[in-house]
Scaffold this active site. Sequence first.
Site, PDB file in Angstrom:
ATOM      1  CB  ALA A   1      29.479  48.879  40.483  1.00  0.00           C
ATOM      2  CE  LYS A   2      22.906  44.857  37.866  1.00  0.00           C
ATOM      3  NZ  LYS A   2      21.876  45.292  38.820  1.00  0.00           N
ATOM      4  N   GLY A   3      28.073  44.075  37.289  1.00  0.00           N
ATOM      5  CA  GLY A   3      29.012  43.150  36.668  1.00  0.00           C
ATOM      6  C   GLY A   3      28.327  41.873  36.298  1.00  0.00           C
TER       7      GLY A   3
END
Length: 435
Positions: A121-123
Amino acid sequence: MASEPNALPPETTANDSAEPETALETARRQLARAATHLEIDPNVVERLESPAKVHEVSVPIERDDGSVATFTGYRAQHDSVRGPYKGGLRYHPDVTRDECVGLAMWMTWKCAVMDIPFGGAKGGIVVDPKALSEDEKERLTRRFTQEIRDVIGPTTDIPAPDMGTDPQTMAWLMDAYSMQAGETIPGVVTGKPPIVGGSEGREEAPGRSVAIIAREACEYRGLGLEDATVAVQGFGSVGANAARLLEEWGATIVAISDVNGAIYDSNGLDVASIPSHDEEPEAVTRVAEERDLETIANEALLELDVDVLVPAAVGNVITEDNAKAIAADIVVEGANGPTTFAADTILDERGIDVIPDILANAGGVTVSYFEWLQDINRRAWSLEQVNAELESEMIDAWNDVRTEVEDRDISWRDAAYVVALKRVAAAHEARGLWP
Ligand code: NAD
């Protein structure tokens, strides 16, 4: 279900020299290239080309002057077949949806190559954190946490620090999440200060893994560290920790740099005595003046004739423009994405070993995993235990990648992607497609 090795899509060839322009494009090309080495179900590859979910939220906050500003935040969740999503949160003006997706894909491979039971994931938030006061940053983090609280959690998606965020940001996130839950849930985030469930050794871990992998790569080429010369671009968390450990283990660090330039001494620099970026920003160039050391440009550092080059500052520094001039025998990627797709092909053709970021700097996510285990079990590990476990995980991953290099006669990058993709694809095949 096994099938024939996958053909690349018509617009992509394995040695396509045109540079991809975005992290997502690069990540997709790397996936396509790794798939050509494997006999996996093309339907699984197709599923992995796109993220499972991308969340976009508006984050309104009250500024210190009483006005209201609204920022855009993202959380991209790529694949969770091997465990909860895991990846950093970035506060930067250039954050985009596609960048989050590309970086989330990298996290899937990084966790898989390390055999950590997490997905990718990444945000981030599109904001310049330097333009915010500390109080504004806290309000932004708490409101963002609230906006994404339904999609994060210790068994679903576990954020961590990235550019523009730090252990304090993670402490606010953990607090905001916990206050709404009515109980303290440290495992919702990693990279926290140790006093609230962070792990010893987390900050040093990416640099330590870079040093371990550099040592193994030298040994693999029959070179002892005591005979090795090393140049390190960037003297921040990753670069300084890697340089100091390699020096401690006997290597000669001939060059280091910060954003303003590099210093060089063929007899070796005393890197332990030079402050890292955290200790004193841009101290490398200040020390150069004070000690009358030879200075060179950052670009020249990359082209030094050394045994090991560690780009540990920013992405895209080794490109098709300078790849032919790289004189190191081994490149160990400390930064994320320092070598472009086209440069990678050139270095490979020239016989230079490029040990990819998804293996070399994976110490960070590995110790994040240790932090999560400590949080879930409510039992802290000593620094010695963290470092011993990290050493063991890094050596296991190194050996898995080395086996693919030898068996398939492919580059270290391709081998790392093959190890990762094999694991992710096997998990998809074992679980099947629901419903
Ligand atoms: P940092 O901010 O601590 O240090 C960065 C260093 O690079 C500083 O010395 C700075 O002066 C120098 N620098 C900045 N821009 C430069 C440029 N254009 N040319 C040359 N030098 C420049 O950063 P960090 O945490 O060490 O991260 C470095 C890289 O490693 C980034 O690509 C980051 O994404 C990656 N990385 C970091 C971690 C982590 O947990 N810190 C983990 C994995 C990967």
